[in-house]
Motif scaffolding. Structure first.
Motif, PDB file in Angstrom:
ATOM      1  N   PHE A  76       0.904  -1.179   0.060  1.00 38.28           N
ATOM      2  CA  PHE A  76       0.108   0.313  -0.423  1.00 38.28           C
ATOM      3  C   PHE A  76       0.998   1.721  -0.128  1.00 38.28           C
ATOM      4  O   PHE A  76       0.221   1.862  -0.986  1.00 38.28           O
ATOM      5  N   ALA A  77       1.736   0.787   0.954  1.00 38.46           N
ATOM      6  CA  ALA A  77       2.455   2.073   1.399  1.00 38.46           C
ATOM      7  C   ALA A  77       3.371   2.705  -0.536  1.00 38.46           C
ATOM      8  O   ALA A  77       3.443   3.699  -0.627  1.00 38.46           O
ATOM      9  N   VAL A  78       3.989   1.946  -0.220  1.00 44.53           N
ATOM     10  CA  VAL A  78       5.082   1.754  -2.323  1.00 44.53           C
ATOM     11  C   VAL A  78       4.014   2.126  -3.290  1.00 44.53           C
ATOM     12  O   VAL A  78       4.731   2.940  -3.899  1.00 44.53           O
ATOM     13  N   VAL A  79       2.433   1.637  -3.538  1.00 45.58           N
ATOM     14  CA  VAL A  79       1.920   1.880  -4.107  1.00 45.58           C
ATOM     15  C   VAL A  79       1.368   3.694  -3.799  1.00 45.58           C
ATOM     16  O   VAL A  79       1.469   4.593  -5.467  1.00 45.58           O
ATOM     17  N   LEU A  80       1.019   3.944  -3.173  1.00 46.68           N
ATOM     18  CA  LEU A  80       0.277   4.838  -3.078  1.00 46.68           C
ATOM     19  C   LEU A  80       2.165   6.072  -3.126  1.00 46.68           C
ATOM     20  O   LEU A  80       1.500   6.586  -3.385  1.00 46.68           O
ATOM     21  N   ALA A  81       2.676   5.950  -3.062  1.00 40.99           N
ATOM     22  CA  ALA A  81       3.758   7.137  -2.636  1.00 40.99           C
ATOM     23  C   ALA A  81       4.572   7.109  -3.778  1.00 40.99           C
ATOM     24  O   ALA A  81       4.477   8.067  -5.247  1.00 40.99           O
ATOM     25  N   ILE A  82       4.289   6.235  -4.973  1.00 42.16           N
ATOM     26  CA  ILE A  82       4.074   6.238  -6.533  1.00 42.16           C
ATOM     27  C   ILE A  82       3.298   6.624  -6.783  1.00 42.16           C
ATOM     28  O   ILE A  82       3.919   7.719  -7.352  1.00 42.16           O
ATOM     29  N   GLY A  83       2.027   6.103  -6.568  1.00 41.81           N
ATOM     30  CA  GLY A  83       1.069   7.789  -7.418  1.00 41.81           C
ATOM     31  C   GLY A  83       1.298   9.108  -7.080  1.00 41.81           C
ATOM     32  O   GLY A  83       0.679  10.003  -8.274  1.00 41.81           O
ATOM     33  N   ARG A  84       1.709   8.976  -5.698  1.00 39.18           N
ATOM     34  CA  ARG A  84       1.569  10.824  -5.474  1.00 39.18           C
ATOM     35  C   ARG A  84       2.617  11.114  -5.608  1.00 39.18           C
ATOM     36  O   ARG A  84       2.740  12.691  -6.510  1.00 39.18           O
ATOM     37  N   LEU A  85       3.814  10.499  -5.962  1.00 41.80           N
ATOM     38  CA  LEU A  85       5.474  11.571  -6.279  1.00 41.80           C
ATOM     39  C   LEU A  85       5.456  11.453  -7.398  1.00 41.80           C
ATOM     40  O   LEU A  85       6.082  12.251  -7.676  1.00 41.80           O
ATOM     41  N   VAL A  86       4.259  10.411  -8.126  1.00 47.75           N
ATOM     42  CA  VAL A  86       5.126  10.181  -9.875  1.00 47.75           C
ATOM     43  C   VAL A  86       4.335  10.761 -10.634  1.00 47.75           C
ATOM     44  O   VAL A  86       3.481  11.387 -11.638  1.00 47.75           O
ATOM     45  N   LEU A  87       2.535   9.729 -10.670  1.00 46.91           N
ATOM     46  CA  LEU A  87       1.141  10.373 -11.717  1.00 46.91           C
ATOM     47  C   LEU A  87       0.820  11.346 -11.126  1.00 46.91           C
ATOM     48  O   LEU A  87       0.235  12.268 -12.234  1.00 46.91           O
ATOM     49  N   VAL A  88       0.980  11.561 -10.131  1.00 50.25           N
ATOM     50  CA  VAL A  88       0.001  13.162 -10.025  1.00 50.25           C
ATOM     51  C   VAL A  88       0.715  14.317 -10.755  1.00 50.25           C
ATOM     52  O   VAL A  88       0.466  15.055 -10.825  1.00 50.25           O
ATOM     53  N   PRO A  89       2.207  14.572  -9.843  1.00 48.52           N
ATOM     54  CA  PRO A  89       2.409  15.512 -10.852  1.00 48.52           C
ATOM     55  C   PRO A  89       2.555  15.544 -12.587  1.00 48.52           C
ATOM     56  O   PRO A  89       2.931  16.590 -12.924  1.00 48.52           O
ATOM     57  N   LEU A  90       2.641  14.483 -12.681  1.00 51.14           N
ATOM     58  CA  LEU A  90       2.817  14.535 -14.370  1.00 51.14           C
ATOM     59  C   LEU A  90       0.913  14.566 -14.598  1.00 51.14           C
ATOM     60  O   LEU A  90       1.115  15.117 -15.412  1.00 51.14           O
ATOM     61  N   ASN A 128      -1.001  16.452 -13.017  1.00 47.81           N
ATOM     62  CA  ASN A 128      -0.682  17.969 -12.825  1.00 47.81           C
ATOM     63  C   ASN A 128       0.137  18.793 -14.475  1.00 47.81           C
ATOM     64  O   ASN A 128      -0.707  19.886 -14.086  1.00 47.81           O
ATOM     65  N   ARG A 129       1.258  18.303 -14.467  1.00 50.40           N
ATOM     66  CA  ARG A 129       1.723  18.496 -15.957  1.00 50.40           C
ATOM     67  C   ARG A 129       1.107  18.747 -17.008  1.00 50.40           C
ATOM     68  O   ARG A 129       1.210  19.520 -17.914  1.00 50.40           O
ATOM     69  N   ALA A 130       0.464  17.474 -17.808  1.00 45.67           N
ATOM     70  CA  ALA A 130      -0.443  17.345 -18.348  1.00 45.67           C
ATOM     71  C   ALA A 130      -1.516  18.234 -17.771  1.00 45.67           C
ATOM     72  O   ALA A 130      -1.517  19.252 -19.231  1.00 45.67           O
ATOM     73  N   PHE A 131      -2.146  18.927 -17.277  1.00 49.07           N
ATOM     74  CA  PHE A 131      -2.988  20.320 -16.928  1.00 49.07           C
ATOM     75  C   PHE A 131      -2.812  21.462 -17.200  1.00 49.07           C
ATOM     76  O   PHE A 131      -2.936  22.131 -17.657  1.00 49.07           O
ATOM     77  N   ASP A 132      -1.173  21.520 -16.411  1.00 56.25           N
ATOM     78  CA  ASP A 132      -0.462  23.245 -17.191  1.00 56.25           C
ATOM     79  C   ASP A 132      -1.182  22.842 -19.056  1.00 56.25           C
ATOM     80  O   ASP A 132      -0.421  23.916 -19.119  1.00 56.25           O
ATOM     81  N   ARG A 133       0.073  21.775 -19.439  1.00 52.32           N
ATOM     82  CA  ARG A 133      -0.202  22.118 -21.134  1.00 52.32           C
ATOM     83  C   ARG A 133      -1.295  22.656 -21.978  1.00 52.32           C
ATOM     84  O   ARG A 133      -1.120  23.314 -22.387  1.00 52.32           O
ATOM     85  N   ARG A 134      -2.147  22.156 -21.297  1.00 49.28           N
ATOM     86  CA  ARG A 134      -3.843  21.986 -21.851  1.00 49.28           C
ATOM     87  C   ARG A 134      -3.891  23.517 -21.940  1.00 49.28           C
ATOM     88  O   ARG A 134      -5.211  23.957 -21.783  1.00 49.28           O
ATOM     89  N   ASP A 135      -3.971  24.280 -20.794  1.00 53.88           N
ATOM     90  CA  ASP A 135      -3.723  25.326 -19.801  1.00 53.88           C
ATOM     91  C   ASP A 135      -5.265  25.541 -19.809  1.00 53.88           C
ATOM     92  O   ASP A 135      -6.228  26.508 -19.949  1.00 53.88           O
ATOM     93  N   LEU A 136      -5.587  23.905 -18.003  1.00 55.42           N
ATOM     94  CA  LEU A 136      -6.918  24.024 -17.795  1.00 55.42           C
ATOM     95  C   LEU A 136      -7.540  25.230 -16.402  1.00 55.42           C
ATOM     96  O   LEU A 136      -6.377  25.320 -16.255  1.00 55.42           O
ATOM     97  N   ASP A 137      -8.646  25.537 -16.470  1.00 54.63           N
ATOM     98  CA  ASP A 137      -8.732  26.761 -15.401  1.00 54.63           C
ATOM     99  C   ASP A 137      -8.519  26.002 -14.135  1.00 54.63           C
ATOM    100  O   ASP A 137      -8.536  24.651 -14.580  1.00 54.63           O
ATOM    101  N   GLU A 138      -8.423  26.789 -13.562  1.00 56.16           N
ATOM    102  CA  GLU A 138      -7.707  25.943 -11.719  1.00 56.16           C
ATOM    103  C   GLU A 138      -9.476  25.818 -11.404  1.00 56.16           C
ATOM    104  O   GLU A 138      -9.006  24.419 -10.483  1.00 56.16           O
ATOM    105  N   HIS A 139     -10.904  25.629 -11.818  1.00 55.55           N
ATOM    106  CA  HIS A 139     -12.293  25.353 -11.250  1.00 55.55           C
ATOM    107  C   HIS A 139     -12.069  23.394 -12.030  1.00 55.55           C
ATOM    108  O   HIS A 139     -13.027  23.338 -11.524  1.00 55.55           O
ATOM    109  N   VAL A 140     -11.306  23.434 -12.933  1.00 57.88           N
ATOM    110  CA  VAL A 140     -11.820  22.772 -13.691  1.00 57.88           C
ATOM    111  C   VAL A 140     -10.437  21.144 -12.739  1.00 57.88           C
ATOM    112  O   VAL A 140     -11.076  20.619 -13.310  1.00 57.88           O
TER     113      VAL A 140
END
Length: 170
Positions: A34-48, A50-62
């Motif tokens: 659980f800890a390993v998968v959660l850490a990988i998801g939070r440290l790798v997937l969520v920032p990826l 977020n970066r994809a949302f930056d590239r798509r220029d999504l609004d904050e409320h989206v």
């Protein structure tokens, strides 16, 4: 001695100890997975994401609801992976059945909300109108200027200076 060494007799104490050791090992495997998968998801997937949302220029409320869904997905995968790694595959099958029945019940109960949410997603993706645009709906019975767009409703200011909250499915 005929037949080899004497058989070892298992007493209730040795069975309890073996069971406790097995449970401890299974629990440790669950927590580690659980800890390993959660850490990988939070440290790798969520920032990826977020970066994809930056590239798509999504609004904050989206972005916020989509990031929340991403975090929930990571948590779900971590729990499911931990149960599988700990050897509770039968529990996962039962959990999947319960989750499917629950999802069906919630889906039937929230049809209108879900249709408005899906329509809101299409409004964000297709961008048929933006904040500040003049729109009409219900065959031209209503019209006004878009003031806010959320995933469920769109707020429109009419020419009578009324603020209407219009479901996105309309």
């Amino acid at each position: 001695m005929i037949g080899g060494p004497p058989a070892q007799v298992e007493t209730p104490d040795t069975l309890e100890t073996a069971t406790l050791v097995d449970l401890a090992i299974t629990g440790i495997r669950f927590v580690v997975a659980f800890a390993v998968v959660l850490a990988i998801g939070r440290l790798v997937l969520v920032p990826l994401v977020n970066r994809a949302f930056d590239r798509r220029d999504l609004d904050e409320h989206v972005r916020n609801p989509l990031l929340m869904l991403t975090r929930f997905g990571v948590l779900f995968v971590a729990v499911a992976g931990a149960f599988g790694f700990a050897g509770y595959e039968n529990f996962l099958v039962s959990l999947a059945g319960i989750a499917a029945a629950g999802a069906l019940a919630v889906g039937l109960a929230l049809q209108n909300v879900i249709s408005n949410f899906v329509a809101g997603v299409f409004i964000y993706v297709d961008k048929p109108f933006r904040i500040g645009d003049w729109i009409e709906w219900d065959n031209g019975d209503y019209a006004g200027v878009v003031e806010d767009i959320s995933l469920r409703v769109t707020k429109v200011r009419t020419f009578d200076n009324e603020l209407l909250t219009v479901p996105n499915s309309a």
